[in-house]
Design a protein around this motif. Structure first.
Motif, PDB file in Angstrom:
ATOM      1  N   ALA A 215      28.418 -18.855 -55.712  1.00  0.00           N
ATOM      2  CA  ALA A 215      27.825 -20.006 -55.426  1.00  0.00           C
ATOM      3  C   ALA A 215      27.298 -20.560 -56.455  1.00  0.00           C
ATOM      4  O   ALA A 215      27.207 -21.692 -56.841  1.00  0.00           O
ATOM      5  CB  ALA A 215      26.840 -19.696 -54.239  1.00  0.00           C
ATOM      6  N   PHE A 216      26.505 -19.859 -57.190  1.00  0.00           N
ATOM      7  CA  PHE A 216      25.586 -20.260 -58.423  1.00  0.00           C
ATOM      8  C   PHE A 216      26.559 -20.840 -59.439  1.00  0.00           C
ATOM      9  O   PHE A 216      26.196 -21.862 -60.112  1.00  0.00           O
ATOM     10  CB  PHE A 216      24.849 -18.945 -59.064  1.00  0.00           C
ATOM     11  CG  PHE A 216      23.183 -19.265 -58.629  1.00  0.00           C
ATOM     12  CD1 PHE A 216      22.603 -20.181 -58.546  1.00  0.00           C
ATOM     13  CD2 PHE A 216      22.536 -17.876 -58.315  1.00  0.00           C
ATOM     14  CE1 PHE A 216      21.252 -20.310 -58.448  1.00  0.00           C
ATOM     15  CE2 PHE A 216      21.242 -18.148 -57.583  1.00  0.00           C
ATOM     16  CZ  PHE A 216      20.531 -19.072 -58.172  1.00  0.00           C
ATOM     17  N   ALA A 217      27.503 -20.106 -59.812  1.00  0.00           N
ATOM     18  CA  ALA A 217      28.440 -20.590 -60.723  1.00  0.00           C
ATOM     19  C   ALA A 217      29.134 -22.116 -60.200  1.00  0.00           C
ATOM     20  O   ALA A 217      29.346 -22.827 -61.072  1.00  0.00           O
ATOM     21  CB  ALA A 217      29.806 -19.551 -60.929  1.00  0.00           C
ATOM     22  N   SER A 218      29.460 -22.234 -58.882  1.00  0.00           N
ATOM     23  CA  SER A 218      30.246 -23.319 -58.264  1.00  0.00           C
ATOM     24  C   SER A 218      28.927 -24.414 -58.499  1.00  0.00           C
ATOM     25  O   SER A 218      29.442 -25.698 -58.859  1.00  0.00           O
ATOM     26  CB  SER A 218      30.537 -23.243 -56.807  1.00  0.00           C
ATOM     27  OG  SER A 218      31.516 -22.283 -56.747  1.00  0.00           O
ATOM     28  N   ILE A 219      27.771 -24.322 -57.962  1.00  0.00           N
ATOM     29  CA  ILE A 219      26.659 -25.068 -58.214  1.00  0.00           C
ATOM     30  C   ILE A 219      26.458 -25.617 -59.680  1.00  0.00           C
ATOM     31  O   ILE A 219      26.178 -26.904 -59.831  1.00  0.00           O
ATOM     32  CB  ILE A 219      25.411 -24.817 -57.549  1.00  0.00           C
ATOM     33  CG1 ILE A 219      25.812 -24.612 -56.028  1.00  0.00           C
ATOM     34  CG2 ILE A 219      24.419 -25.714 -57.762  1.00  0.00           C
ATOM     35  CD1 ILE A 219      24.613 -23.969 -55.259  1.00  0.00           C
ATOM     36  N   HIS A 220      26.348 -24.579 -60.500  1.00  0.00           N
ATOM     37  CA  HIS A 220      26.166 -25.044 -62.013  1.00  0.00           C
ATOM     38  C   HIS A 220      27.159 -25.873 -62.528  1.00  0.00           C
ATOM     39  O   HIS A 220      27.132 -26.805 -63.338  1.00  0.00           O
ATOM     40  CB  HIS A 220      26.190 -23.669 -62.861  1.00  0.00           C
ATOM     41  CG  HIS A 220      24.775 -23.039 -62.875  1.00  0.00           C
ATOM     42  ND1 HIS A 220      23.727 -23.778 -63.937  1.00  0.00           N
ATOM     43  CD2 HIS A 220      24.019 -21.833 -62.314  1.00  0.00           C
ATOM     44  CE1 HIS A 220      22.521 -23.334 -63.724  1.00  0.00           C
ATOM     45  NE2 HIS A 220      22.788 -22.182 -62.919  1.00  0.00           N
ATOM     46  N   ALA A 221      28.499 -25.567 -62.033  1.00  0.00           N
ATOM     47  CA  ALA A 221      29.521 -26.330 -62.570  1.00  0.00           C
ATOM     48  C   ALA A 221      29.693 -27.999 -62.210  1.00  0.00           C
ATOM     49  O   ALA A 221      29.986 -28.637 -62.964  1.00  0.00           O
ATOM     50  CB  ALA A 221      30.997 -25.926 -62.275  1.00  0.00           C
ATOM     51  N   LEU A 222      29.081 -28.024 -61.077  1.00  0.00           N
ATOM     52  CA  LEU A 222      28.822 -29.483 -60.591  1.00  0.00           C
ATOM     53  C   LEU A 222      27.706 -30.146 -61.021  1.00  0.00           C
ATOM     54  O   LEU A 222      27.529 -31.354 -61.668  1.00  0.00           O
ATOM     55  CB  LEU A 222      28.732 -29.590 -59.005  1.00  0.00           C
ATOM     56  CG  LEU A 222      30.287 -29.157 -58.502  1.00  0.00           C
ATOM     57  CD1 LEU A 222      29.824 -29.043 -56.842  1.00  0.00           C
ATOM     58  CD2 LEU A 222      31.085 -30.099 -58.673  1.00  0.00           C
ATOM     59  N   ALA A 223      26.159 -29.390 -61.046  1.00  0.00           N
ATOM     60  CA  ALA A 223      25.288 -29.760 -61.458  1.00  0.00           C
ATOM     61  C   ALA A 223      24.918 -29.945 -62.936  1.00  0.00           C
ATOM     62  O   ALA A 223      24.219 -30.974 -63.348  1.00  0.00           O
ATOM     63  CB  ALA A 223      24.058 -28.976 -60.764  1.00  0.00           C
TER      64      ALA A 223
END
Length: 249
Positions: A215-223
């Motif tokens: 989840a953290f990796a996915s959110i970082h990739a977008l944010a």
């Protein structure tokens, strides 16, 4: 940055002043915020008023409201061509029909004018629109003085809407300033089955950790690209529990 193409501003008839009068501070604050958004995005603007039916003089009411919009509202959106619509019916239904008909991608309206000290309360029309309107809904506070630091909270799950939520949030922070926080409450969809099968605790903990890391990796990739574009770095938070309770917390 999220580019808005078409802004719909809903104005309650009772909030429009008589001819020759000044705008009340609460309505002026709502309209000025919408005008800043329009200027920032370069989007088209439609201002809408929904009057109740059954007065016996619907045409005269519509004509009077149109004149008040021309006098009081259009000048706030200086430099913009503003389309005006006055209709009769139930406000939230007519507003949704307008959004569907014209394809507006953001709706701005004011919070309910209520008793002193309760100007920030979201009224029934706003609640219906938040739940049912097919585009994002911005309910402007009726307070005319700052109530504290501006903070945008993006509460996101991991599905197709996450990108849009983050883009909208980044745009609002870039426009209005303040802090940007991103919250995710993980769901461990396989945990119940693992416990029923008697999976060892360390394997369950490893599974939960992998969900959080993903989840953290996915959110970082977008944010992260949005942060680089806007210059506003979000604070990322992860909380355990029931999503709506953690959002409120």
């Amino acid at each position: 940055m999220k580019d808005f193409k078409s802004l719909l501003v809903a104005v309650e008839p009772d909030h429009l002043p008589p001819p020759g009068s000044a705008l009340p501070p609460e309505l002026a604050s709502q309209l000025e915020g919408a005008a800043r958004l329009a200027a920032h995005s370069g989007c088209g603007v439609t201002v809408m008023c929904v009057a109740p039916e059954g007065s016996g003089a619907d045409d005269l009411v519509a004509e009077a409201l149109h004149a008040r919009l021309v006098e009081h509202v259009v000048p706030v959106f200086e430099g913009h061509d503003v389309a005006l619509r006055v209709v009769h019916g139930r406000p939230f239904l007519e507003i949704i029909r307008q959004v569907l008909r014209a394809g507006h991608d953001i709706l701005a309206l004011g919070a309910r004018l209520g008793r002193p000290g309760a100007e920030h309360v979201v009224g029934s029309t706003a609640i219906q629109l938040i739940r049912k309107c097919p585009c994002p809904v911005w309910v402007a506070s009726r307070r005319t003085k700052p109530i504290g630091p501006r903070v945008v909270l993006s509460a996101v799950a991991l599905h197709e809407s996450t990108r849009t939520i983050l883009e909208l949030s980044a745009s609002l922070v870039a426009l209005r300033g303040g802090e940007w926080h991103v919250l995710h409450v993980p769901e461990y969809v396989h945990e119940g089955g693992m416990r029923l099968r008697g999976t060892p605790a360390d394997e369950i903990q490893a599974y939960e950790k992998s969900c959080r890391d993903e989840a953290f990796a996915s959110i970082h990739a977008l944010a992260d690209p949005l942060a680089a574009e806007t210059g506003v770095t979000p604070k990322l938070w992860m909380a355990e529990g029931i999503a709506h309770e953690q959002i409120a917390e």
